[in-house]
Design a protein around this motif. Structure first.
Motif, PDB file in Angstrom:
ATOM      1  N   HIS A 128       6.031 -36.455   9.026  1.00 50.44           N
ATOM      2  CA  HIS A 128       6.635 -36.127   9.699  1.00 50.44           C
ATOM      3  C   HIS A 128       6.302 -34.640   8.640  1.00 50.44           C
ATOM      4  O   HIS A 128       6.153 -34.648   7.109  1.00 50.44           O
ATOM      5  N   LEU A 129       7.023 -33.755   9.064  1.00 53.80           N
ATOM      6  CA  LEU A 129       5.729 -32.354   8.502  1.00 53.80           C
ATOM      7  C   LEU A 129       7.717 -31.701   8.227  1.00 53.80           C
ATOM      8  O   LEU A 129       9.050 -31.429   9.619  1.00 53.80           O
ATOM      9  N   GLN A 130       6.937 -30.077   8.213  1.00 55.54           N
ATOM     10  CA  GLN A 130       8.326 -29.905   7.932  1.00 55.54           C
ATOM     11  C   GLN A 130       8.126 -28.708   8.576  1.00 55.54           C
ATOM     12  O   GLN A 130       7.192 -27.677   8.478  1.00 55.54           O
ATOM     13  N   HIS A 131       8.611 -28.291   9.020  1.00 53.67           N
ATOM     14  CA  HIS A 131       9.101 -27.213  10.696  1.00 53.67           C
ATOM     15  C   HIS A 131       9.606 -26.128  10.127  1.00 53.67           C
ATOM     16  O   HIS A 131      11.348 -25.541   9.923  1.00 53.67           O
ATOM     17  N   GLU A 132       8.090 -24.480   9.060  1.00 56.45           N
ATOM     18  CA  GLU A 132       9.645 -23.340   8.502  1.00 56.45           C
ATOM     19  C   GLU A 132       9.031 -22.607  10.206  1.00 56.45           C
ATOM     20  O   GLU A 132       8.188 -22.532  10.726  1.00 56.45           O
ATOM     21  N   PHE A 133      10.473 -21.941  10.588  1.00 59.48           N
ATOM     22  CA  PHE A 133      11.003 -20.568  11.514  1.00 59.48           C
ATOM     23  C   PHE A 133       9.907 -19.401  10.763  1.00 59.48           C
ATOM     24  O   PHE A 133      10.958 -18.716   9.794  1.00 59.48           O
ATOM     25  N   CYS A 134       9.438 -18.720  11.619  1.00 58.25           N
ATOM     26  CA  CYS A 134       8.908 -17.786  11.442  1.00 58.25           C
ATOM     27  C   CYS A 134       8.506 -17.035  10.210  1.00 58.25           C
ATOM     28  O   CYS A 134       8.414 -16.034   9.914  1.00 58.25           O
ATOM     29  N   VAL A 135       8.118 -17.651   8.944  1.00 54.74           N
ATOM     30  CA  VAL A 135       8.105 -17.698   7.404  1.00 54.74           C
ATOM     31  C   VAL A 135       6.508 -16.560   7.533  1.00 54.74           C
ATOM     32  O   VAL A 135       6.333 -16.237   6.704  1.00 54.74           O
ATOM     33  N   ASP A 136       5.481 -17.034   8.188  1.00 51.01           N
ATOM     34  CA  ASP A 136       3.900 -16.093   8.463  1.00 51.01           C
ATOM     35  C   ASP A 136       4.553 -15.152   9.575  1.00 51.01           C
ATOM     36  O   ASP A 136       2.912 -14.636   9.719  1.00 51.01           O
ATOM     37  N   ALA A 137       5.534 -14.859  10.026  1.00 52.53           N
ATOM     38  CA  ALA A 137       5.047 -14.033  11.089  1.00 52.53           C
ATOM     39  C   ALA A 137       5.242 -12.559  10.920  1.00 52.53           C
ATOM     40  O   ALA A 137       5.911 -12.498  10.670  1.00 52.53           O
ATOM     41  N   LYS A 138       4.245 -12.150  11.152  1.00 50.84           N
ATOM     42  CA  LYS A 138       4.060 -10.579  10.703  1.00 50.84           C
ATOM     43  C   LYS A 138       3.745  -9.451  12.588  1.00 50.84           C
ATOM     44  O   LYS A 138       3.064 -10.529  13.201  1.00 50.84           O
ATOM     45  N   ALA A 139       4.479  -8.310  12.515  1.00 50.77           N
ATOM     46  CA  ALA A 139       4.430  -8.042  13.570  1.00 50.77           C
ATOM     47  C   ALA A 139       2.408  -7.506  13.779  1.00 50.77           C
ATOM     48  O   ALA A 139       2.157  -7.118  12.882  1.00 50.77           O
ATOM     49  N   PRO A 140       2.087  -7.310  14.681  1.00 46.99           N
ATOM     50  CA  PRO A 140       0.650  -7.251  14.940  1.00 46.99           C
ATOM     51  C   PRO A 140       0.386  -5.561  14.650  1.00 46.99           C
ATOM     52  O   PRO A 140       1.597  -4.480  14.915  1.00 46.99           O
ATOM     53  N   GLU A 141      -0.626  -5.436  14.702  1.00 47.42           N
ATOM     54  CA  GLU A 141      -1.493  -3.600  13.850  1.00 47.42           C
ATOM     55  C   GLU A 141      -2.375  -3.927  14.706  1.00 47.42           C
ATOM     56  O   GLU A 141      -3.339  -3.465  15.101  1.00 47.42           O
ATOM     57  N   PHE A 142      -1.391  -3.444  16.548  1.00 48.11           N
ATOM     58  CA  PHE A 142      -2.150  -2.698  17.288  1.00 48.11           C
ATOM     59  C   PHE A 142      -2.586  -1.263  16.971  1.00 48.11           C
ATOM     60  O   PHE A 142      -2.566  -0.089  16.230  1.00 48.11           O
ATOM     61  N   PRO A 365      13.246 -18.069  15.789  1.00 45.94           N
ATOM     62  CA  PRO A 365      13.423 -18.626  15.664  1.00 45.94           C
ATOM     63  C   PRO A 365      13.476 -19.535  16.976  1.00 45.94           C
ATOM     64  O   PRO A 365      13.249 -20.755  17.498  1.00 45.94           O
ATOM     65  N   GLU A 366      14.001 -18.993  17.421  1.00 47.42           N
ATOM     66  CA  GLU A 366      13.975 -19.674  19.407  1.00 47.42           C
ATOM     67  C   GLU A 366      12.126 -19.788  19.936  1.00 47.42           C
ATOM     68  O   GLU A 366      12.150 -21.071  20.235  1.00 47.42           O
ATOM     69  N   ILE A 367      11.398 -18.787  19.359  1.00 46.75           N
ATOM     70  CA  ILE A 367      10.692 -19.659  20.595  1.00 46.75           C
ATOM     71  C   ILE A 367      10.122 -20.714  19.655  1.00 46.75           C
ATOM     72  O   ILE A 367       8.955 -21.164  20.259  1.00 46.75           O
ATOM     73  N   ALA A 368      10.550 -20.471  18.401  1.00 50.20           N
ATOM     74  CA  ALA A 368       9.499 -22.333  17.616  1.00 50.20           C
ATOM     75  C   ALA A 368      10.233 -23.220  18.411  1.00 50.20           C
ATOM     76  O   ALA A 368       9.910 -24.238  18.201  1.00 50.20           O
ATOM     77  N   GLN A 369      11.463 -22.770  18.095  1.00 49.94           N
ATOM     78  CA  GLN A 369      12.454 -24.100  18.699  1.00 49.94           C
ATOM     79  C   GLN A 369      11.527 -24.335  19.785  1.00 49.94           C
ATOM     80  O   GLN A 369      11.728 -26.277  20.431  1.00 49.94           O
ATOM     81  N   ARG A 370      11.173 -23.515  20.887  1.00 51.15           N
ATOM     82  CA  ARG A 370      10.660 -23.660  22.191  1.00 51.15           C
ATOM     83  C   ARG A 370       9.739 -24.497  21.977  1.00 51.15           C
ATOM     84  O   ARG A 370       9.259 -25.233  22.964  1.00 51.15           O
ATOM     85  N   LEU A 371       8.130 -24.116  21.141  1.00 53.47           N
ATOM     86  CA  LEU A 371       7.228 -24.924  20.546  1.00 53.47           C
ATOM     87  C   LEU A 371       8.190 -26.783  20.657  1.00 53.47           C
ATOM     88  O   LEU A 371       7.583 -27.617  20.878  1.00 53.47           O
TER      89      LEU A 371
END
Length: 549
Positions: A128-142, A365-371
């Motif tokens: 039973h995992l808690q699926h949080e979406f996007c909370v650690d998503a940081k834009a890449p530092e290119f 969120p759409e990418i997370a849900q796709r996974l």
């Protein structure tokens, strides 16, 4: 001794203490929790504890029964093999066993402090995992383009860049496999390729399917996407596609549905239309000869590291995979993303139980849900085939110290570093987004890598603790050993040793930089171990899904 490790704040999202044999073990799992600096404790213990909340530690050497483990105020009650887990305190039956700060299963019986923790007393339970979406998503530092690393690659007419220059012979069906192999074998044995120094080889990509399948089903779509991906792959300059003639997987349909066009760099033929096997082999040899000069005319030129698409793979994993090679490869994949490149994690059944770490990093969120949708597809797929997703680890994984799929997945996902998740692709789907992405594949290495290559990966890093030895034409495969004994035992098969992370000689950052530099060197033409021995002729294994009729 206690010291701060600085300089890789970019990689870190969390902090925790790590009791370990040396300061080289940087507890990569902090990347999924919140802070930018961390401390670690260096001791002379034969154990590594990866997170303060863990109730088990990993033995870095074999530990004999009754050995006093003074740093943890316990004694080993039984022998603990290298790479295996030991209980740091008493764990009641039904209580969670914690490693990497995550649940890897529950005790099936009472476990005393100092006990060996493995299949005899640990098992997976309801997840039973808690699926949080996007909370650690940081834009890449290119990095600015002027500061990005470069390599010597082959620029193709479609703008893609290859790291190798192969002539590919593709069979549309198993019935044409023998002919395809015979044509390729002629050029590997005749010496003719010596006249074409810029050609890396004539490789036959044959498989066991192509007929007795539904031409509208998932299996057919997987196969045609895979063939098209190899036909347009940047490491392939010229293609000869050969069929039998009456198979379900018709070549004209492949060309039409996959937007491929026959011409100077893509020729096709069928055995039935050419007049039989011998005539087709002769015609195929003539076709290759006619097309080789144009392929040989291709030259390497300076290219940005942003053109690299790196497949991240692990096989023959052990108890050190999630401690050394996988997090070091994760560090290198983050470096590649900073340089504008792409890193592709795969093997959906082997991120099962760790997918919550990836949904947190999803760009939307759409990418997370796709996974999560792909995970649900796998639940259904396993159930309708009378299987389940926790049938891992394999025999060799268990011998190396891995007990449950949760433990294996937590180690496997470390290959993906900490970059934002930019996309989720189906099997063999063409990869178009740059950055860190995921591809849905089985966990079986040849099938997984075939899908990643078909998607466009032009480089491959493969971590192994037990000693996987496969190669993957047309893509160079860099083998990363998780432990020094493996590297010393199989030096002709391993390209880089990550075992120094375990033994205190190297840090994850140091090995990660070594991997990144190795990627650039190999992309520029340096041969890997598997290439030196011409391995990789039998690992083209498209994913067969659905009924064979």
């Amino acid at each position: 001794m206690r010291r701060k490790i600085v300089g890789i704040e970019r990689l870190l999202l969390a902090g925790a203490s790590c009791h370990c044999c040396s300061s080289s073990v940087e507890a990569f799992w902090r990347t999924h929790l919140p802070t930018s600096l961390y401390s670690i404790t260096t001791t002379k213990s034969p154990l590594i504890r990866l997170n303060d909340s863990d109730n088990v530690a990993v033995a870095i050497v074999p530990v004999g029964a009754s050995t006093v483990l003074s740093d943890f105020s316990i004694s080993a009650r039984t022998p603990i093999p290298s790479g295996h887990k030991v209980a740091l305190k008493a764990i009641s039956a039904g209580e969670a066993v914690i490693k990497y700060g995550q649940v890897i299963g529950h005790a099936t019986q009472t476990i005393e402090a100092g006990d060996h923790v493995h299949s005899h007393n640990l098992a997976i339970s309801d997840l039973h995992l808690q699926h949080e979406f996007c909370v650690d998503a940081k834009a890449p530092e290119f990095l600015p383009e002027t500061e990005r690393a470069t390599f010597l690659g082959y620029e193709r007419s479609d703008g893609k860049v290859g790291t190798r220059n192969y002539f590919a012979i593709l069979s549309s069906v198993n019935c044409s496999a023998t002919v395809c192999q015979a044509i390729a074998r002629h050029f590997s044995s005749s010496g003719e390729l010596a006249m074409f120094p810029n050609v890396d080889g004539v490789a036959a990509f044959t498989h066991g399917g192509g007929c007795a399948m539904d031409g509208r089903g998932e299996g057919y779509m997987n196969l045609t996407r895979t063939m098209a991906g190899y036909a347009r792959h940047p490491n392939v300059g010229v293609v000869l596609m050969i069929g039998l003639g009456c198979e379900t997987n018709q070549i004209p349909a492949i060309l039409e549905t996959q937007s491929l066009t026959a011409g100077p760099t893509l020729r096709t033929m069928t055995i039935q239309g050419t007049g039989g096997t011998r005539k087709t082999i002769e015609a195929g040899i003539d076709a290759v000869r006619a097309m080789l000069p144009a392929l040989n005319a291709q030259q390497r030129s300076v290219q940005s590291a942003s053109e690299l698409v790196l497949a991240l793979e692990c096989g023959g994993s052990d108890g050190y995979s999630g401690i050394s090679a996988n997090p070091a490869l994760g560090y290198a994949s983050d470096l590649l993303v900073r340089h504008g490149g792409t890193a592709v994690l795969a093997e959906t059944p082997e991120i099962y139980g760790a997918e919550h770490l990836l949904t947190r990093r999803a760009a939307t969120p759409e990418i997370a849900q796709r996974l999560l949708d792909r995970i649900e597809w796998w639940r259904d797929y396993a159930a309708r085939n009378k299987g389940n997703l926790d049938n891992n680890p394999s025999h060799g994984n268990k011998a190396g110290g891995l007990t449950t799929i949760l433990e294996k997945s937590l180690g496997a996902v470390a290959k993906g570093g900490s970059a934002r998740l930019e996309a989720v692709y189906e099997y063999a789907e063409r990869i178009s987004k740059r950055g860190f992405v995921f591809m849905d594949t089985p966990g079986y290495d040849p099938v997984a890598v075939t899908g990643q290559i078909a998607g466009g990966c032009n480089m491959l890093c493969f971590t192994t603790g037990r000693g996987s030895t496969t190669g993957y034409k047309p893509v160079p495969c860099i083998k990363l050993a998780t432990n020094t004994p493996l590297y010393q035992r199989m030096p002709e098969d391993m390209d880089l040793n990550c075992g120094g992370i375990v033994t205190a000689e190297k840090t994850i950052e140091e090995i990660g930089n070594q991997i990144f530099n190795k990627i650039l060197a190999v992309a520029s033409g340096e041969q890997t171990c598997s290439e030196q021995y011409d391995y990789g002729n039998y690992e083209f294994v498209p994913w067969q899904v659905g009924a064979v009729m």
